[in-house]
Write an enzyme that holds these catalytic residues in place. Structure first.
Site, short mmCIF file in Angstrom:
data_model
loop_
_atom_site.label_atom_id
_atom_site.label_comp_id
_atom_site.label_asym_id
_atom_site.label_seq_id
_atom_site.Cartn_x
_atom_site.Cartn_y
_atom_site.Cartn_z
N HIS A 1 -1.16 0.13 -9.97
CA HIS A 1 -1.90 -0.81 -9.11
C HIS A 1 -2.38 -2.04 -9.91
O HIS A 1 -3.57 -2.37 -9.90
CB HIS A 1 -3.08 -0.12 -8.42
N ARG B 1 0.86 -1.18 0.00
CA ARG B 1 0.00 0.00 0.00
C ARG B 1 0.90 1.24 0.00
O ARG B 1 1.96 1.24 0.64
CB ARG B 1 -0.90 0.04 1.24
P1 NDP Z 1 -2.27 -11.01 5.02
O1 NDP Z 1 -3.22 -10.40 5.99
O2 NDP Z 1 -2.42 -12.45 4.69
O3 NDP Z 1 -0.78 -10.81 5.54
C1 NDP Z 1 -0.34 -9.64 6.14
C2 NDP Z 1 1.04 -9.86 6.71
O4 NDP Z 1 1.53 -8.62 7.25
C3 NDP Z 1 1.04 -10.88 7.85
O5 NDP Z 1 2.21 -11.67 7.79
C4 NDP Z 1 1.09 -9.98 9.09
O6 NDP Z 1 1.69 -10.57 10.22
C5 NDP Z 1 1.95 -8.84 8.59
N1 NDP Z 1 1.74 -7.65 9.41
C6 NDP Z 1 0.62 -6.93 9.57
N2 NDP Z 1 0.82 -5.93 10.45
C7 NDP Z 1 2.11 -6.02 10.84
C8 NDP Z 1 2.92 -5.29 11.74
N3 NDP Z 1 2.45 -4.24 12.43
N4 NDP Z 1 4.20 -5.68 11.92
C9 NDP Z 1 4.70 -6.74 11.25
N5 NDP Z 1 3.98 -7.49 10.38
C10 NDP Z 1 2.71 -7.13 10.18
O7 NDP Z 1 -2.33 -10.11 3.71
P2 NDP Z 1 -2.03 -10.54 2.20
O8 NDP Z 1 -0.70 -11.21 2.14
O9 NDP Z 1 -3.18 -11.24 1.61
O10 NDP Z 1 -1.96 -9.09 1.50
C11 NDP Z 1 -1.03 -8.11 1.94
C12 NDP Z 1 -1.39 -6.77 1.33
O11 NDP Z 1 -1.08 -6.75 -0.07
C13 NDP Z 1 -2.87 -6.40 1.36
O12 NDP Z 1 -3.26 -5.94 2.63
C14 NDP Z 1 -2.93 -5.32 0.31
O13 NDP Z 1 -2.64 -4.08 0.91
C15 NDP Z 1 -1.81 -5.69 -0.66
N6 NDP Z 1 -2.30 -6.12 -1.98
C16 NDP Z 1 -1.91 -5.42 -3.10
C17 NDP Z 1 -2.33 -5.81 -4.35
C18 NDP Z 1 -1.85 -5.08 -5.57
O14 NDP Z 1 -2.33 -5.35 -6.67
N7 NDP Z 1 -0.92 -4.17 -5.46
C19 NDP Z 1 -3.24 -6.95 -4.53
C20 NDP Z 1 -3.58 -7.62 -3.30
C21 NDP Z 1 -3.13 -7.20 -2.08
P3 NDP Z 1 1.01 -11.85 10.94
O15 NDP Z 1 1.22 -12.99 9.95
O16 NDP Z 1 1.77 -12.03 12.17
O17 NDP Z 1 -0.45 -11.52 11.13
#
Ligand code: NDP
Length: 311
Positions: free
Chosen positions: A274, A226
């Site tokens: 995007h 993001r």
């Molecule tokens: P998930 O919710 O599966 O994974 C998020 C990861 O981020 C988890 O490992 C989580 O940790 C970690 N995380 C969240 N907050 C923190 C923090 N404060 N400190 C450290 N680690 C943190 O999301 P996805 O993998 O499905 O997607 C990730 C992002 O990709 C989406 O939220 C979206 O913004 C973006 N996206 C972009 C697209 C594009 O076309 N550009 C398409 C699809 C998604 P934990 O495992 O411990 O919970």
């Protein structure tokens, strides 16, 4: 009795999703009225995109769950009128596969120095083979559905991959670090840094000037997560000071990225609009239909958002 499923997204999405959703619901044995308009008090499920115009869920008194069409939920997770479970999109066949391809492609572009040869067709015989993957460290911030899959794909190519998440994890092929105390080490070994974190109050502007300075000199930053994960001005300053070699950005604080934004003309920034990975209608429809089937059967729903954590 059929359940009423309201599709709340822009009309072009309806054209794309109507047939796949009808097929998927039928395949899962869910008898549903799939509609784009309905009296709110008759709606059981909402298939939702944040730009649909629907932001007050209070009139939906029978609502059982909201099924977000996209992976990111930052625009809906804090909505105080939403009191039912919120599921987000996790779609291995479409979304995850697309992200693995995009991230791998952009990592390889920078790792192999492809621009030198693609853009340098000027009669100069530039020798020198690129290093091997074993000599290029990749760090992925975010080890969820997308980050873990991208990390594993890169590890299979031979890159030493470090991943960072909120809670401790074990992912085969990835050296996993977690929590605030793991971040310094994750950044210090990032010859290439990939951001696949959700946008939450904790991750907002995570990559500020101080954290960008922690990256090794000459590092490349790739952001399909993001836009607000990065401080724009600090990124430009780090590139201008030659601390970072390049940034490939797919997501931005404002989208579409305004034509006058300094990212567009910057020689060390690649802007993609995007498109890193899109939700693909046929596979996403199956995920949504399966979740409605589960909810109707009283089984746990998949990919529920933790409203406290914000993702
Ligand atoms: P998930 O919710 O599966 O994974 C998020 C990861 O981020 C988890 O490992 C989580 O940790 C970690 N995380 C969240 N907050 C923190 C923090 N404060 N400190 C450290 N680690 C943190 O999301 P996805 O993998 O499905 O997607 C990730 C992002 O990709 C989406 O939220 C979206 O913004 C973006 N996206 C972009 C697209 C594009 O076309 N550009 C398409 C699809 C998604 P934990 O495992 O411990 O919970």
């Amino acid at each position: 009795m059929p359940v009423t499923v309201l599709f709340a997204a822009k009309s072009e999405r309806w054209e794309e999703y109507e047939a796949p959703l009808r097929t998927a619901l039928a395949e899962k044995g869910v008898t549903a009225d799939l509609v784009t308009e309905a009296a709110p008090e008759t709606v059981d499920y909402i298939v939702y995109a944040p730009n649909s115009g629907l932001d007050d869920f209070r009139p939906y008194t029978r609502l059982k769950a909201v099924l977000n069409l996209w992976a990111g939920v930052e625009d809906v997770v804090g909505n105080p009128t939403l009191r039912v479970p919120l599921a987000r999109m996790v779609d291995d066949e479409g979304l995850t596969q697309g992200m693995v391809e995009w991230v791998t492609g952009h990592v390889l572009r920078h790792h192999l120095g492809m621009d030198r040869h693609i853009l340098g067709q000027d009669g100069l015989w530039r020798t020198g083979a690129p290093p091997l993957a074993f000599d290029r460290r990749v760090t992925i911030l975010g080890l969820g559905a997308l980050g873990a899959a991208c990390g594993q794909a890169l590890a299979r190519l031979g890159f030493p991959v470090t991943g960072w998440s909120r809670s401790p994890k074990q992912v085969e092929g990835i050296d996993c670090l977690a929590g605030p105390e793991g971040l310094d080490a994750a950044l210090a070994r990032a010859d290439i840094l990939v951001l696949l974190l959700p946008l939450t109050p904790e991750t907002d502007t995570l990559m500020d000037a101080a954290r960008l300075a922690q990256l090794p000199r000459g590092a490349v930053l790739i952001n399909p997560g993001r836009g607000a994960l990065i401080e724009d001005e600090a990124l430009i300053a780090a590139l201008d000071a030659d601390h970072l070699a390049h940034a490939t950005l797919d997501v931005f604080r404002e989208e579409p990225l305004p034509p006058e934004h300094p990212f567009w003309p910057h020689p060390k920034i690649t802007v993609t609009p995007h498109i890193a990975s899109e939700t693909r209608a046929p596979s996403a429809a199956r995920v949504i239909a399966e979740n409605i089937r589960r909810a109707e059967a009283g089984a746990p729903m998949l990919h529920l958002v933790d409203r406290e954590k914000g993702y």
